[in-house]
Design a protein around this motif. Structure first.
Motif, short mmCIF file in Angstrom:
data_model
loop_
_atom_site.label_atom_id
_atom_site.label_comp_id
_atom_site.label_asym_id
_atom_site.label_seq_id
_atom_site.Cartn_x
_atom_site.Cartn_y
_atom_site.Cartn_z
N ARG A 139 0.85 -1.18 0.00
CA ARG A 139 0.00 0.00 0.00
C ARG A 139 0.88 1.23 0.00
N SER A 140 0.71 2.07 -1.01
CA SER A 140 1.51 3.29 -1.09
C SER A 140 0.81 4.30 -1.97
N ARG A 141 1.01 5.57 -1.68
CA ARG A 141 0.53 6.59 -2.60
C ARG A 141 1.44 6.58 -3.82
N ASP A 142 1.01 7.27 -4.85
CA ASP A 142 1.84 7.35 -6.04
C ASP A 142 3.16 8.05 -5.73
N MET A 143 4.27 7.42 -6.12
CA MET A 143 5.59 7.98 -5.87
C MET A 143 5.86 9.13 -6.84
N PRO A 144 6.22 10.31 -6.34
CA PRO A 144 6.51 11.43 -7.25
C PRO A 144 7.79 11.19 -8.03
N VAL A 145 7.79 11.55 -9.30
CA VAL A 145 8.97 11.43 -10.15
C VAL A 145 8.98 12.61 -11.11
N THR A 146 10.14 13.20 -11.35
CA THR A 146 10.26 14.35 -12.25
C THR A 146 10.69 13.89 -13.63
N PRO A 147 10.47 14.71 -14.68
CA PRO A 147 10.97 14.36 -16.01
C PRO A 147 12.47 14.10 -16.00
N ALA A 148 13.23 14.90 -15.25
CA ALA A 148 14.69 14.73 -15.21
C ALA A 148 15.06 13.36 -14.67
N GLU A 149 14.32 12.88 -13.66
CA GLU A 149 14.61 11.56 -13.10
C GLU A 149 14.31 10.45 -14.09
N LEU A 150 13.45 10.72 -15.06
CA LEU A 150 13.16 9.75 -16.11
C LEU A 150 14.07 9.92 -17.32
N GLY A 151 14.97 10.93 -17.26
CA GLY A 151 15.86 11.19 -18.38
C GLY A 151 15.20 11.98 -19.49
N LEU A 152 14.15 12.73 -19.16
CA LEU A 152 13.39 13.49 -20.16
C LEU A 152 13.63 14.98 -20.00
N SER A 153 13.45 15.70 -21.10
CA SER A 153 13.49 17.16 -21.04
C SER A 153 12.18 17.67 -20.44
N VAL A 154 12.14 18.96 -20.13
CA VAL A 154 10.91 19.54 -19.59
C VAL A 154 9.77 19.39 -20.57
N ARG A 155 10.01 19.68 -21.83
CA ARG A 155 8.96 19.57 -22.85
C ARG A 155 8.50 18.13 -23.00
N GLN A 156 9.42 17.18 -22.99
CA GLN A 156 9.03 15.78 -23.08
C GLN A 156 8.20 15.38 -21.87
N GLY A 157 8.54 15.93 -20.71
CA GLY A 157 7.74 15.67 -19.52
C GLY A 157 6.34 16.21 -19.66
N GLU A 158 6.21 17.40 -20.25
CA GLU A 158 4.89 18.00 -20.46
C GLU A 158 4.06 17.16 -21.42
N VAL A 159 4.71 16.67 -22.46
CA VAL A 159 4.01 15.80 -23.42
C VAL A 159 3.58 14.50 -22.73
N LEU A 160 4.49 13.92 -21.96
CA LEU A 160 4.17 12.67 -21.26
C LEU A 160 3.01 12.87 -20.29
N ALA A 161 2.96 14.00 -19.63
CA ALA A 161 1.87 14.27 -18.69
C ALA A 161 0.51 14.20 -19.39
N LEU A 162 0.45 14.73 -20.61
CA LEU A 162 -0.81 14.69 -21.36
C LEU A 162 -1.09 13.29 -21.90
N VAL A 163 -0.03 12.56 -22.23
CA VAL A 163 -0.21 11.17 -22.65
C VAL A 163 -0.82 10.36 -21.51
N LEU A 164 -0.35 10.62 -20.31
CA LEU A 164 -0.88 9.90 -19.14
C LEU A 164 -2.34 10.26 -18.87
N GLN A 165 -2.77 11.42 -19.40
CA GLN A 165 -4.18 11.80 -19.28
C GLN A 165 -5.02 11.22 -20.42
N GLY A 166 -4.36 10.53 -21.36
CA GLY A 166 -5.06 9.88 -22.45
C GLY A 166 -5.25 10.73 -23.70
N LEU A 167 -4.57 11.88 -23.79
CA LEU A 167 -4.74 12.75 -24.96
C LEU A 167 -3.96 12.20 -26.16
#
Length: 219
Positions: A139-167
Motif C-alpha cells: 500500500r503506497s501513494r503514487d511515488m513522485p517522479v520528475t521528467p529529469a529523473e526519467l531522463g526526459l526534457s521539460v517539454r518531453q515531460g509535459e508531453v508525457l503528462a498529457l499522454v498519461l491523461q489519455g490525450l
C-alpha cells in the motif's frame, strides 16, 4: 544552542506520541515538534541544527524528498530518518537515494523505533524493510517522479503528462501549439528513454508513480 531532536509530521497525534516516547526513552534529549516543511529553516536559524530529524514521508504539501535534500544541505551533521506507513519498498529506496540515513516504518514496535533512533544518533544507518503483509499487496501513494529523473526534457515531460491523461498526438499538438510531427518526435524520444514500445507500455511502466512537472517561471 542545545542539541535536540526534531519531529516533523503533519499528524499532531502521531507527532506528539512520538515526541513523548522519545522524551521518556531519551530523557536528556530535548524534542521539538513541527508540522510543515516551511518551519525547518526558521527552526535551524533559531536553535541550530538538530542532532536528529525524523520526517514524515508524506507531508501536507506532498512527499518530503525535497526537504530531505534541504536538511542534508543545511545540516550535514544531523542524523536524518524518514518515517512512513507505506508498505512499498520503493519508498525506502527513494528515501535512501535522496540521502537520508534511515527509514522507519510507522508500524514498527516502539522498541524498534527506539533502537533506530539510538543507532542513528550513534552515526549508523537504519533501513528496515516494511512489515510482512501476508500476501497483501503493498500500500503506497503514487511515488513522485520528475521528467529529469526519467531522463526526459521539460517539454518531453509535459508531453508525457498529457499522454498519461489519455490525450492523442493531435490534441497535445494543439495544447502546446506544436506540429503533430513534432509531438511524434517527442513521443519517440519518450518511449526510447522509458524502454517502452507503445504508449500503453509507457503508461503501464509509470503506474504507481506520479509525474511532477517543474513549476512554470513567474511572469
Amino acid at each position: 544552542m542545545s542539541s535536540y531532536a526534531l519531529i516533523l509530521d503533519d499528524h499532531p497525534l502521531v507527532a506528539r506520541g512520538a515526541a513523548e516516547f522519545l522524551r521518556a526513552r531519551f530523557p536528556g534529549l530535548e524534542v521539538v515538534v513541527a508540522s510543515r516543511a516551511a518551519e525547518f529553516a526558521p527552526l535551524v536559524a533559531e536553535r541550530g541544527a538538530p542532532a536528529i530529524a525524523l520526517i514524515d514521508f508524506w507531508l501536507a504539501d506532498g512527499a518530503s524528498l525535497e526537504l530531505v535534500a534541504q536538511v542534508r544541505t543545511m545540516c550535514p551533521g544531523t542524523a536524518l530518518a524518514v518515517i512512513s506507513g507505506d508498505d512499498d519498498p520503493a519508498v525506502a529506496d527513494r528515501v535512501r537515494q535522496a540521502g537520508a540515513h534511515g527509514f522507519i516504518h510507522k508500524q514498527a514496535p516502539p522498541e524498534v523505533f527506539a533502537q533506530a533512533v539510538e543507532a542513528l544518533l550513534g552515526g549508523l544507518a537504519w533501513f528496515m524493510p516494511p512489515p510482512a503483509q501476508h500476501g497483501q499487496p503493498a500500500r503506497s501513494r503514487d511515488m513522485p517522479v520528475t521528467p529529469a529523473e526519467l531522463g526526459l526534457s521539460v517539454r518531453q515531460g509535459e508531453v508525457l503528462a498529457l499522454v498519461l491523461q489519455g490525450l492523442p498526438n493531435k490534441r497535445i499538438a494543439l495544447q502546446f501549439d506544436l506540429s503533430e510531427s513534432t509531438v511524434k518526435e517527442h513521443m519517440s524520444a519518450i518511449l526510447q528513454r522509458l524502454g517502452a514500445r507503445t504508449r500503453v507500455e509507457a503508461i503501464t511502466q509509470l503506474r504507481g508513480r506520479r509525474l511532477v512537472l517543474p513549476a512554470a517561471p513567474a511572469d
